[in-house]
Design a protein around this motif. Structure first.
Motif, mmCIF file in Angstrom:
data_model
loop_
_atom_site.group_PDB
_atom_site.id
_atom_site.type_symbol
_atom_site.label_atom_id
_atom_site.label_comp_id
_atom_site.label_asym_id
_atom_site.label_seq_id
_atom_site.Cartn_x
_atom_site.Cartn_y
_atom_site.Cartn_z
ATOM 1 N N ALA B 483 31.534 105.714 25.290
ATOM 2 C CA ALA B 483 31.797 104.828 26.340
ATOM 3 C C ALA B 483 32.748 103.362 25.657
ATOM 4 N N ILE B 488 37.404 104.013 29.041
ATOM 5 C CA ILE B 488 37.956 104.557 30.661
ATOM 6 C C ILE B 488 37.129 103.695 31.522
ATOM 7 N N VAL B 489 38.159 102.933 31.659
ATOM 8 C CA VAL B 489 37.677 102.313 33.442
ATOM 9 C C VAL B 489 37.846 101.662 33.952
ATOM 10 N N ARG C 289 30.761 91.955 33.652
ATOM 11 C CA ARG C 289 30.417 93.540 33.697
ATOM 12 C C ARG C 289 31.884 93.641 33.967
ATOM 13 N N ILE C 290 31.986 95.266 32.790
ATOM 14 C CA ILE C 290 32.647 96.342 33.133
ATOM 15 C C ILE C 290 32.012 98.047 33.352
ATOM 16 N N VAL C 291 32.514 98.931 34.003
ATOM 17 C CA VAL C 291 31.788 99.937 34.062
ATOM 18 C C VAL C 291 33.266 101.039 32.907
ATOM 19 N N GLY C 292 32.051 101.757 32.364
ATOM 20 C CA GLY C 292 33.364 102.823 31.742
ATOM 21 C C GLY C 292 32.693 104.467 31.574
ATOM 22 N N VAL C 304 28.463 104.055 33.244
ATOM 23 C CA VAL C 304 27.347 102.443 31.606
ATOM 24 C C VAL C 304 28.036 101.259 31.715
ATOM 25 N N THR C 306 30.000 99.268 30.151
ATOM 26 C CA THR C 306 30.149 99.554 28.463
ATOM 27 C C THR C 306 30.231 97.878 27.776
ATOM 28 N N LEU C 307 31.747 98.079 26.751
ATOM 29 C CA LEU C 307 31.689 96.757 26.007
ATOM 30 C C LEU C 307 30.867 96.181 26.774
ATOM 31 N N GLN C 308 29.831 95.617 26.224
ATOM 32 C CA GLN C 308 28.690 95.115 26.705
ATOM 33 C C GLN C 308 28.718 93.483 25.416
#
Lengths: 131, 495, 441
Positions: B483, B488-489, C289-292, C304, C306-308
Motif C-alpha cells: 500500500a 492507490i488512494v 490520514r490517507i487510506v490506500g 489500510v 497508508t503513508l503513515q
C-alpha cells in the motif's frame, strides 16, 4: 528476501549506522544491514538533489519503512554527484543488498580528512554490541 | 461507467466487497431534487464544468444496503469490548444522539444573531463552567476542534503571553517527555517553538535530573500528559512545577488521560497553566471512526486575554459571543467550535453530575484489576499501581516464542475483541496498552483477561495460530508495504 | 449510575484482587498536595428523562421556525434521511480510528470511497480523509505549500471567507509565514494584482464562488499563482462542482473547502468536515490520514491507513501536521449524501440553487433592490444594496419569521447597507416572494 547480516571491512562507518566507501576524492554512502533490518522493508527513499552540498553528521535525506522513518546522517561532507535511482524506484534494494546496489548517493568529498574520525569495522562492531 | 471490466485488480473477486462505484449503473437516482421550474442562468463557458464527476449512480435502497454492509465490516464500542489504550473508548449514551438531533440544536446557523441562539450559548457557557471546575482553571475556549488543535491553540496562547511580556524571542523551548503522544512535538513544530526532549526514569516518571539540566530562562514551558501514556501518575509533579515556576516558564497539560482524575486531581492544582480536554475521550463524544472530536482549552487567568476569539460571555441572564478581544491569538477554526460535540459532552456531564468522580474511580479500578490479572503472563515494565490504563510488553513472548505484540493483537480479534493499542508508547518494546474505561462489567474484564492468558499459552503451544491470525475477519492481515510503495488512494474507474 | 455495571460485590472482589483496601488507595501515587478533596462543583446529575427535558428547554430558546436565506459559508441544503440513518449505525458511530484494518474494513473502504468522490469533484489525484473544517484546511494547505516551495508568503484574496483568512493569520504566526491579502474590485479579484502579490509566495488561495457568491476568473487566478512559482489553491463548494469546473481542470495544485453543504446540518457551525485534495506530487506532504488499497494474505482486496510516516505518531516534530482526530463521521455523511445525489442530482442541485437565486435577484431588482456587484455572475449567493442599514433590515425581517441573510457590514466594513443572500434548493418561489416583500417593505 533480505540479505544476511554482514559488515564489510573495507568500509568506514558512523554511529548512526551509515557507511562510506571512499574511492579517491569521491565516496559512496549507504546504510548498514543493521539499520535496514531495524527499519524493516523500505518503501521510500527521499534523496538529496544532485549538486546539493551535504555535511558530515547532518541529515542528507530520509528513508522510510511502513512504520518508521529515519534520517540519513552523512558520515562525510561533500557535493552530491549522483543519486541511486535504483533505490528511488525500488527502495527494498537496500534490504536486499545494502552495500552493493543499495548505495544511496555518490559524493565528491570537500574535506577528505574527515574520514580519519570515522569508525572502522572493529569500532563499529563495538557500537553494535552496545545496542 | 462501471461494470466488471472497470474493477481494480484483486485475485479473489468472489469474496471482495464491491466499491460503491462498482455498483453504479448509469441513469440510476438516489435522491430527487426539487425542480423550481425556473430558467437556469448561464455559467460562462470557461468556468463551466465540462465533464461530469463520476459520482456513483444508485437507487436509494442500494445506497442504504451498501453502507449497512460496510458497517457490518466495522467494529465499534457498540459491537464489543474496545480496550484501546490512550483512546478512552467508553460507552456513548444513546440519548445524546437523540438530543443532538433536536431541531433547536441541529438547524441553527452559526452566524445567527446572539439573541436568537440563547439556548446554544447557554449550553456552551454551562459546558465552560463544568470544564473550569474539572480543570481547576479560570477561563475556557471551546473553539479547538480536537486535542491536537487544543495543543496548537494552547501553545500559541503561551507564545502570545511571552510576547506580551517582551520575552517572545527568548522563550523558545518546550520540554516534552519521551513518552509523549506524537501530537505534542508536532504541535511544537507547527507553532514555531523548539523541542527539548526529556527522559523517563525507572518508575515511569519524568527523570528529574535530566529535567533540571534542560530548563532555563529560555524555556517557554512543559507539555505533559499526567497520568502519562504509561498510565502512571507522575509522583514528582510538585517538584516539576517548582522547576518551571522558578524560571518563569508555563506548564501545558495534555488532557488525553483526564479520564483517570476527574474530581480526584485537577490540573490547575498540579500547577498547569493551560489544559486541553479531549471531549471525545473523557466526555464521550462518539469517535465516529476517526472523528469528530472537541479539544477545548482551559487556562489560568494570566492567559485569558490571549484565548481565541470569539468567546462565550454572560451578561446577567443573557449570553453572547465576544469578538472584540484585542490581545487574542485570533481564530483557530470556524465559528465558536464543534457545537454538536458540545451537546453530546454536556449531556454526558449532566447525566453524571458531581459523580463524575466515580467515573474516574471505576476507570482506575478496572485498569488495576486487569493489570494484576495479566502481569506474569506478560511483562509489566512499570510494576506500580496504574491509573486508567497500563502498558504490558509482549517482549517475553517475542524472546521465547517469536510472538509479537501484533500477533497478540490480531489473535484477540478471533475472540471478538478490539485489540489494545500496540507499539506505543515508544519507550516500551512490544507494547500492549490497555484501557478498559469505566463502562465495562467485571464479567467482560474477566473474559478478556481469560483470553489474553489463553493467548499467552498459545504462544508456547501453537504459535502458528497467532502468527496467522486473525482467522475470522473479512480480511486477513493486509500488505501495508504494498500500500505504501505504490499508493492507490482512489478508485481508478478501470483506467 | 446507569452507565456503570460494577456492583458493590464486584468492587470488593476487584480491590481484594489488586491488594488494596479501598478505591482511595488506588490513587496513593498522587501527592496529597495535588489531590482534590471537595465535591466537584458542577451542575447536579439528571436522569435521562430530566436531561431530555433540560435539553429540550435549551433547544427551545433557539429560533428555528423561520425561512432562512443566511449562508455565508454554512448552508441550509437538504440532508437525506439516509444520511441520518447510516450515521447512527453503531459500528461507524462508536468506532475509533481504523488503526487495526482487519477490524475496520467498513470505515476504511468508506474513506477510500470518500477520497475518490473528493478527487472526482475537485479534479485532483489525492484527498486526505478530512480536516477539521473549511477554515483549518486552508492553514493545512499553507503548510503543504511551505514544504513544497520553501517560501513563506501566503496570498489570499479578500473575497475569500473572512473566517478562513482569520484562521490563516492565526496559524501563520506559528508557521513563521506572512499573510498578504489581495483586495477585490467590484466583487471579484484581478488576476494581475494576484500575479503581483504572488511574487515569492508559497501559495495563492482564492475562493470560487467567492464569499460574495461571485464567480472569479478562477483559471486566470490559478495561472497567476503558477506564473509566480506559487501553488494555486482553490477553496470551493462541493455543491457547485456539478455546474462549475473542477479546480484540477484549471491548473490548481490544491483544492480545499468546507464540506458542510454536502451532507451536514448547519448545527451552529460544527462539527462539519473540511476537505483537502492535491495533485499527486504533493502526496507525501499532505496532512492527516490517507487510506490506500492493498491485498490481504490471500490476495483479497482490502484497505489500510497508508503513508503513515507523514503523520505525527511516527514523524513527530517533522510531521506534515499535528492532526490525528479528524472528521471521519461527517465525511461519511458527505459520501452518503453525494452517493445519493450522483452526477445528475449534484448538477440539478446546483442548477436549482442558481435558478432560484437568479429569480430572487431579478425580483429584488424589480423592486429597486439592486445587486451590490451588478457586473458579476453569481452561483447560489449574492449581495444586494438595501439603501438602509442591513442589520435593521434583518431585525425587522426576522420579526416576521424570515431570515433574509447576512448583513455584509458585519464582516466587510463599509458595506453596512449590503445584505448577503443565500438561496439553496430548499427554498421555493413562494419563500423568495416573501423575501422580496419583506425587504422591499
Amino acid at each position: 528476501m533480505a540479505a544476511a547480516e554482514s559488515y564489510p571491512d573495507d568500509l568506514l562507518y558512523n554511529e548512526e549506522h551509515d557507511w562510506a566507501r571512499i574511492e579517491g576524492d569521491e565516496a559512496l554512502l549507504g546504510i548498514t544491514w543493521h539499520a535496514a533490518d531495524a527499519l524493516g522493508e523500505l518503501v521510500h527513499y527521499e534523496p538529496p538533489a544532485v549538486g546539493a552540498t551535504i555535511s558530515k553528521d547532518e541529515s542528507y535525506g530520509e528513508i522510510e519503512s511502513v512504520k518508521a522513518v529515519s534520517d540519513l546522517i552523512s558520515p562525510l561532507s561533500g557535493e552530491v554527484l549522483e543519486v541511486n535511482d535504483i533505490v528511488v524506484g525500488t527502495p527494498e534494494t537496500v534490504n536486499l543488498d545494502p552495500y552493493g546496489n543499495g548505495w544511496l548517493v555518490r559524493i565528491r568529498l570537500s574535506d577528505p580528512s574527515e574520514k580519519d574520525v570515522l569508525l572502522d569495522l572493529a569500532d563499529y562492531r563495538k557500537v553494535l554490541d552496545e545496542q | 461507467m462501471s461494470g466488471a471490466a472497470d474493477r481494480p485488480l484483486t485475485t479473489d473477486e468472489s469474496d471482495a466487497m464491491p466499491l460503491i462505484f462498482e455498483k453504479s449503473r448509469a441513469g440510476r437516482r438516489g435522491l430527487a431534487i426539487p425542480n423550481p421550474g425556473l430558467p437556469v442562468p448561464a455559467v460562462p463557458a470557461h468556468l463551466a464544468r465540462k465533464s461530469a464527476p463520476r459520482l456513483p449512480e444508485l437507487a436509494e435502497p442500494e445506497v442504504v444496503r451498501h453502507f449497512t454492509k460496510l458497517s457490518t465490516r466495522n467494529f465499534g464500542i457498540d459491537s464489543g469490548f474496545y480496550p484501546l489504550g490512550s483512546c478512552t473508548m467508553k460507552y456513548n449514551p444513546r440519548v445524546n444522539e437523540r438530543l443532538v438531533g433536536l431541531p433547536g440544536f441541529r438547524d441553527i446557523h452559526p452566524l445567527a444573531e446572539d439573541e436568537s441562539v440563547q439556548g446554544a450559548l447557554e449550553l456552551e457557557w454551562n459546558l465552560q463552567e463544568i470544564l473550569r471546575a474539572v480543570t481547576g482553571l479560570d477561563a475556557v475556549s471551546l473553539q479547538p476542534a480536537a486535542g491536537s488543535q487544543g495543543e496548537l491553540t494552547g501553545l500559541l496562547v503561551m507564545k502570545a503571553y511571552f510576547e506580551s511580556k517582551g520575552e517572545g524571542a527568548q522563550r523558545r523551548k518546550i520540554v516534552i517527555p519521551d513518552t509523549a503522544h506524537g501530537t505534542n512535538p508536532a504541535s511544537v513544530a507547527m507553532t514555531g517553538f523548539e523541542l527539548t526532549p526529556v527522559k523517563t526514569d525507572a518508575r515511569g516518571n519524568i527523570d528529574i535530573e535530566d529535567l533540571r539540566g534542560k530548563v532555563d530562562e529560555n524555556t517557554a514551558g512543559l507539555m505533559l500528559t499526567n497520568p502519562s501514556t504509561l498510565g502512571l501518575f507522575d509522583e514528582n509533579i510538585s517538584e516539576i512545577r517548582e522547576i518551571f515556576r522558578a524560571v518563569g516558564a508555563l506548564m501545558y497539560y495534555d488532557g488525553a488521560n483526564l479520564n483517570a482524575v476527574v474530581g480526584i486531581s485537577r490540573p490547575g492544582d498540579m500547577g498547569f497553566d493551560v489544559v486541553h480536554i479531549n471531549l471525545h475521550k473523557t466526555f464521550s463524544q462518539p469517535h465516529g471512526g476517526g472523528g469528530p472530536g472537541g479539544g477545548p482549552i482551559a487556562v489560568r487567568d494570566i492567559l485569558e486575554p490571549f484565548l481565541p476569539a470569539p468567546t462565550v460571555v454572560r451578561d446577567g441572564e443573557a449570553f453572547r459571543l465576544e469578538h472584540d478581544r484585542p490581545q487574542s491569538i485570533g481564530r483557530v477554526r470556524g465559528y465558536s467550535g464543534p457545537f454538536g460535540v458540545f451537546v453530546r459532552s454536556y449531556a454526558f456531564m449532566r447525566a453524571w453530575g458531581p459523580a463524575l468522580r466515580e467515573m474516574s474511580e471505576v476507570a482506575v479500578l478496572n485498569a488495576n484489576y486487569m493489570r494484576v490479572r495479566l502481569q506474569g503472563a506478560y511483562d509489566l515494565p512499570y510494576d506500580r499501581l496504574c491509573m486508567h490504563e497500563f502498558v504490558l510488553s509482549a517482549r517475553n513472548l517475542k524472546k521465547e516464542y517469536g510472538i509479537t505484540a501484533t500477533d497478540v493483537a490480531k489473535r484477540l480479534m478471533d475472540f471478538g475483541y478490539h485489540p489494545p493499542t500496540v507499539y506505543f508508547p515508544l519507550v516500551v518494546p512490544e507494547a500492549l496498552m490497555i484501557e478498559p474505561t469505566e463502562s465495562e462489567a467485571k464479567e467482560t474484564l474477566d473474559a478478556f483477561c481469560d483470553v489474553m492468558l489463553e493467548i499467552a499459552r498459545e504462544a508456547a503451544d501453537d504459535p502458528e495460530v497467532l502468527k496467522t491470525a486473525p482467522h475470522f475477519r473479512p480480511v486477513t492481515r493486509l500488505d501495508e508495504v504494498r500500500a505504501a510503495k505504490e499508493p492507490i488512494v482512489r478508485f481508478g474507474f478501470g483506467s | 449510575m446507569s452507565f456503570l455495571s460494577l456492583t458493590d460485590a464486584d468492587r470488593e472482589a476487584m480491590l481484594a484482587a489488586i491488594g488494596v483496601s479501598s478505591i482511595a488507595e488506588l490513587f496513593r501515587d498522587i501527592p496529597a498536595d495535588v489531590r482534590y478533596a471537595g465535591p466537584l462543583d458542577v451542575l447536579p446529575a439528571l436522569s435521562e428523562a430530566e436531561l431530555t427535558r433540560h435539553m429540550e428547554e435549551l433547544a427551545a430558546k433557539n429560533v428555528v421556525d423561520e425561512v432562512t436565506f443566511l449562508g455565508a459559508g454554512v448552508y441550509d441544503h437538504y440532508v437525506s434521511a439516509v444520511v441520518d440513518s447510516v450515521l447512527q449505525r453503531g459500528e461507524f458511530l462508536t468506532a475509533y480510528t481504523p488503526y487495526q484494518p482487519e477490524m475496520s474494513q467498513g470505515v476504511l473502504q468508506a474513506i477510500f470511497e470518500y477520497q475518490t468522490v473528493i478527487c472526482e469533484l475537485t479534479g485532483m489525484d489525492v484527498s486526505n480523509a478530512s480536516g477539521y473544517d473549511g477554515q483549518t484546511v486552508a492553514a493545512d494547505a499553507c503548510f503543504v505549500a511551505r514544504a513544497a516551495t520553501g517560501r513563506s508568503k501566503i496570498v489570499v484574496t479578500e473575497a475569500t471567507n473572512p473566517q478562513v483568512r482569520e484562521t490563516l493569520v492565526t496559524y501563520a504566526r506559528g508557521f513563521g509565514m506572512e499573510v498578504v491579502v489581495v483586495p477585490h474590485e467590484g466583487g471579484v479579484t484581478d488576476p494581475a494584482r494576484v500575479r503581483e502579490a504572488a511574487e515569492d509566495a508559497a501559495i495563492v488561495i482564492f475562493q470560487q464562488p467567492n464569499f460574495f457568491g461571485c464567480l472569479e476568473a478562477a483559471p486566470d487566478l490559478a495561472a497567476a499563482a503558477k506564473d509566480a512559482g506559487a501553488l494555486a489553491c482553490a477553496h470551493v463548494d462541493l455543491i457547485s462542482l456539478g455546474v462549475l469546473e473542477a479546480p484540477g481542470n484549471y491548473g490548481c495544485d490544491l483544492a480545499i473547502g468546507e464540506g458542510q453543504s454536502a451532507g451536514n446540518y448547519v448545527s451552529y457551525g460544527g462539527p462539519h468536515y473540511g476537505f483537502l485534495a492535491a495533485s499527486s506530487e504533493h502526496i507525501r506532504r499532505l496532512p492527516g490520514r490517507i487510506v490506500g488499497q492493498t491485498v490481504d494474505q490471500t490476495g483479497k482486496r482490502g484497505f489500510v491507513l497508508t503513508l503513515q510516516t507523514r503523520e505525527q505518531h511516527i514523524r513527530r516534530e517533522k510531521a506534515t501536521s499535528n492532526i490525528t482526530t479528524n472528521q471521519t463521521l461527517l465525511a461519511l455523511a458527505g459520501l452518503v449524501h453525494l452517493s445519493l445525489l450522483g452526477p445528475q442530482g449534484l448538477r440539478e442541485t446546483g442548477e436549482a440553487c442558481m435558478a432560484l437565486a437568479g429569480y430572487a435577484k431579478e425580483q429584488l431588482a424589480a423592486r429597486g433592490i439592486e445587486p451590490l456587484f451588478p457586473e458579476q455572475t453569481t452561483f447560489k449567493e449574492f449581495a444586494v444594496k438595501l439603501g438602509r442599514d442591513a442589520r435593521d433590515a434583518v431585525r425587522s425581517a426576522r420579526a416576521t419569521g424570515l431570515n433574509p441573510g447576512l448583513p455584509l457590514g458585519r464582516v466587510y466594513p463599509g458595506y453596512d447597507d449590503a445584505l448577503l443572500i443565500a438561496v439553496t434548493e430548499k427554498r421555493t418561489v413562494a419563500d423568495i416572494d416573501r423575501l422580496v416583500e419583506v425587504l422591499a417593505a
